[in-house]
Design an enzyme around this catalytic site. Structure first.
Site, mmCIF file in Angstrom:
data_model
loop_
_atom_site.group_PDB
_atom_site.id
_atom_site.type_symbol
_atom_site.label_atom_id
_atom_site.label_comp_id
_atom_site.label_asym_id
_atom_site.label_seq_id
_atom_site.Cartn_x
_atom_site.Cartn_y
_atom_site.Cartn_z
ATOM 1 N N CYS A 106 14.813 29.392 3.096
ATOM 2 C CA CYS A 106 15.502 28.304 2.399
ATOM 3 C C CYS A 106 15.081 26.923 2.894
ATOM 4 O O CYS A 106 15.536 25.916 2.369
ATOM 5 C CB CYS A 106 17.006 28.491 2.535
ATOM 6 S SG CYS A 106 17.502 30.153 2.062
ATOM 7 N N GLU B 274 26.818 24.088 10.120
ATOM 8 C CA GLU B 274 26.248 22.802 9.711
ATOM 9 C C GLU B 274 27.221 21.657 10.006
ATOM 10 O O GLU B 274 26.809 20.587 10.470
ATOM 11 C CB GLU B 274 25.888 22.814 8.222
ATOM 12 C CG GLU B 274 25.197 21.514 7.796
ATOM 13 C CD GLU B 274 24.601 21.574 6.392
ATOM 14 O OE1 GLU B 274 24.964 22.478 5.621
ATOM 15 O OE2 GLU B 274 23.773 20.690 6.087
ATOM 16 N N HIS C 85 22.075 28.512 -5.166
ATOM 17 C CA HIS C 85 21.164 28.375 -4.020
ATOM 18 C C HIS C 85 19.767 28.762 -4.506
ATOM 19 O O HIS C 85 19.481 29.938 -4.727
ATOM 20 C CB HIS C 85 21.611 29.267 -2.873
ATOM 21 C CG HIS C 85 20.887 28.985 -1.589
ATOM 22 N ND1 HIS C 85 19.771 28.163 -1.527
ATOM 23 C CD2 HIS C 85 21.115 29.397 -0.316
ATOM 24 C CE1 HIS C 85 19.348 28.105 -0.279
ATOM 25 N NE2 HIS C 85 20.147 28.847 0.472
ATOM 26 N N PHE D 201 16.891 31.337 6.795
ATOM 27 C CA PHE D 201 16.836 32.591 7.537
ATOM 28 C C PHE D 201 15.547 32.594 8.348
ATOM 29 O O PHE D 201 14.507 32.112 7.890
ATOM 30 C CB PHE D 201 16.837 33.787 6.589
ATOM 31 C CG PHE D 201 18.192 34.118 6.012
ATOM 32 C CD1 PHE D 201 19.343 33.512 6.479
ATOM 33 C CD2 PHE D 201 18.304 35.052 4.994
ATOM 34 C CE1 PHE D 201 20.592 33.823 5.941
ATOM 35 C CE2 PHE D 201 19.546 35.380 4.453
ATOM 36 C CZ PHE D 201 20.680 34.760 4.931
#
Lengths: 92, 421
Positions: free
Chosen positions: B170, B318, B344, B403
């Site tokens: 990502c 985050e 996403h 990831f």
């Protein structure tokens, strides 16, 4: 090739041609005016190069149930040439 | 080009393109962002009757294919096709390409992707398992190579600089934009087309994500993806692409190009701890590196565009890393999250959210986070809620985390923002 098909070569060629154009359209990466494609149209002008013509061979063999050597397809410059190859193999 | 690799040049954005579930083209996307209109819906591309989650953010295929036709292209692979449309818009907006035939240009292409040529892989696997090796198309290799995306752009538009893809889950697109930024800033290239693309709504790729346990089981498309909300249940996948043309400021000025914004800094790091569990320490290191690279402090930020996946692991981690980096400024820097619109989009997400961050700086507006009803107390940062807010200031920080523990952070600036470095 059946007797009835042999007695109607123009119709047979036309159907083979239409099916071939359909296959080319499905695997082409470029957009063209497919309705304007004729037997004299070259495969190269439709964006088929030495690599993608092998993909077309793959599609043709599966669609028409025939076996054609890669060299034969590479040597066939126009759609009419490919149709003749198919008809020689009894495609239909 | 002189003094290769030893220059430090301002890097400007002169063209942007975006293809997403809330529109193809920045005007449609921006209007839907301001309206709080999600692109998430029931998945149409595949049969999801066996899947736990049946929602996704799909791009309108009819609109996408119409745009491909304009480019004289036919669909070949979803990620490739999305990239072609977004890339075309960025190049045209920048004024570097017009109508075909295209002239060769010294422009590089660096694109991020998480799942690469997923559609072509699915087609290849399906043919193989059905018919064996004879079922494999002769062109399976060039169709399946991940760099089909960057090479497709290079070949079609005759872009003769380097072309490659960055694959880092990502974080891919943000890493790609960061790499492009450094190429231009440091004098290795005058112009780079960069961004990200992912398209993976096929039974295999959607299936593996479905079974990973990170997708939201909420069946309502409007509420399924809720970044930073206390009631969030997971993320929802989306497909899309976005592209930016980065140029040196001198190169853009020589062409008389319109500057849409700037990339001012880039930081990257690795958690070096776990494949799927993020680390606040790793994220904070990337954010600090980006701020240092831009020559600004956390207090200079007008906003943060969060990675904000709406998973518990991401959002809490985050928020902690943002708090750590912002320090005393944490109460005054608004944080936006946009995966409730786009889903996403994995390796493309950093590019889509970079384009929208630059649009926000241009318009002076932070779009709403429409599903933020009750902010999670564990995510104690200054979140933008269900109403749009004014965006005051010059700099936005764009976070992406992937990831594998890779983190990428960009500092984006309003066009003409003062140089603090």
């Amino acid at each position: 090739m059946s007797d009835s098909a042999a007695s109607e070569p123009r119709q047979q060629r036309s159907e083979t041609f239409s099916r071939l154009v359909g296959l080319m359209r499905a695997s082409a990466t470029e957009e063209h005016d497919w309705d304007a494609v004729e037997p004299g149209t070259t495969t190269e002008s439709l964006g088929f190069d030495s690599l993608s013509i092998l993909d077309l061979l793959y599609d043709v063999e599966h669609e028409f149930g025939v076996e054609i050597e890669a060299e034969e397809v590479v040597e066939a410059k126009t759609l009419g040439d490919v149709v003749r190859l198919l008809e020689e193999r009894g495609a239909g | 080009m002189s003094a290769r690799g030893r220059t430090s040049r301002r890097v400007v954005v002169t063209g942007m393109g975006i293809a997403s579930a809330i529109g193809i083209g920045e005007d449609e996307v921006w209007a839907n962002l301001l309206a709080g209109r999600t692109g998430i819906d029931e998945i149409r591309a595949i049969d999801t009757s066996d899947h736990k989650v049946k929602l996704g953010a799909e791009v309108d295929s009819e609109a996408l294919h119409a745009r491909l036709k304009e480019l004289r292209l036919r669909p070949v692979d979803r990620a490739h096709d999305l990239a072609m449309v977004a890339g075309a818009d960025a190049l045209r907006q920048a004024g570097v390409v017009g109508e075909p035939p295209y002239e060769p240009l010294p422009i590089a292409v660096i694109f991020g992707t998480g799942e690469g040529s997923a559609e072509s892989h699915w087609n290849g696997f399906s043919a193989f398992f059905e018919k064996g090796v004879k079922g494999l198309r002769p062109t399976t290799v060039p169709r399946c190579m991940y760099n089909a995306i960057s090479s497709g752009l290079s070949i079609h538009f005759r872009l003769e600089g380097a072309n490659y893809v960055v694959v880092s889950a990502c974080t891919s697109a943000t890493n790609a934009i960061g790499a492009a930024f450094r190429q231009v800033r440091d004098g290795y290239a005058d112009a780079v087309l960069c961004g990200g693309s992912d398209g993976f709504f096929d039974p295999f790729f959607y299936g593996v994500w479905n079974n990973l346990g990170v997708l939201s089981p909420d069946p309502d498309p409007r509420t399924a993806c809720r970044p930073f909300d206390a009631a969030r249940q997971g993320t929802i996948l989306g497909e899309g692409a976005a592209a930016l043309l980065l140029e040196s400021a001198e190169h853009a000025a020589r062409r008389g190009a319109t500057v849409r914004g700037e990339v001012r800094g880039y930081g990257e790091s690795s958690d070096a701890s776990h494949r799927t569990q993020p680390s606040a320490d790793g994220q904070a290191r990337a954010m600090r590196a980006a701020l240092d690279d831009a020559g600004i402090t956390a207090a200079d930020l007008a906003a943060i565009s969060a990675h904000g996946t709406a998973t518990h692991a991401n959002d809490v981690t985050e928020a902690a890393s943002i708090r750590e980096v912002l320090g005393d400024a944490v109460g005054s820097v608004p944080v936006v999250a946009q995966k409730s619109y786009f889903g996403h989009t994995l390796g493309a997400s950093g590019a889509l959210e970079t384009v929208t961050a630059l649009l926000g700086l241009e318009h002076g507006v932070l779009p709403p986070n429409p599903n933020l009803e009750t902010p999670d107390p564990e995510c104690d940062v200054r979140l933008v809620g269900r109403e749009a807010e004014p965006l005051r200031g010059d700099f936005v920080m764009k976070n992406s985390f992937g990831f594998g523990g890779g983190n990428g952070v960009l500092i984006l600036a309003r066009a003409g923002a003062p140089d603090r470095s």
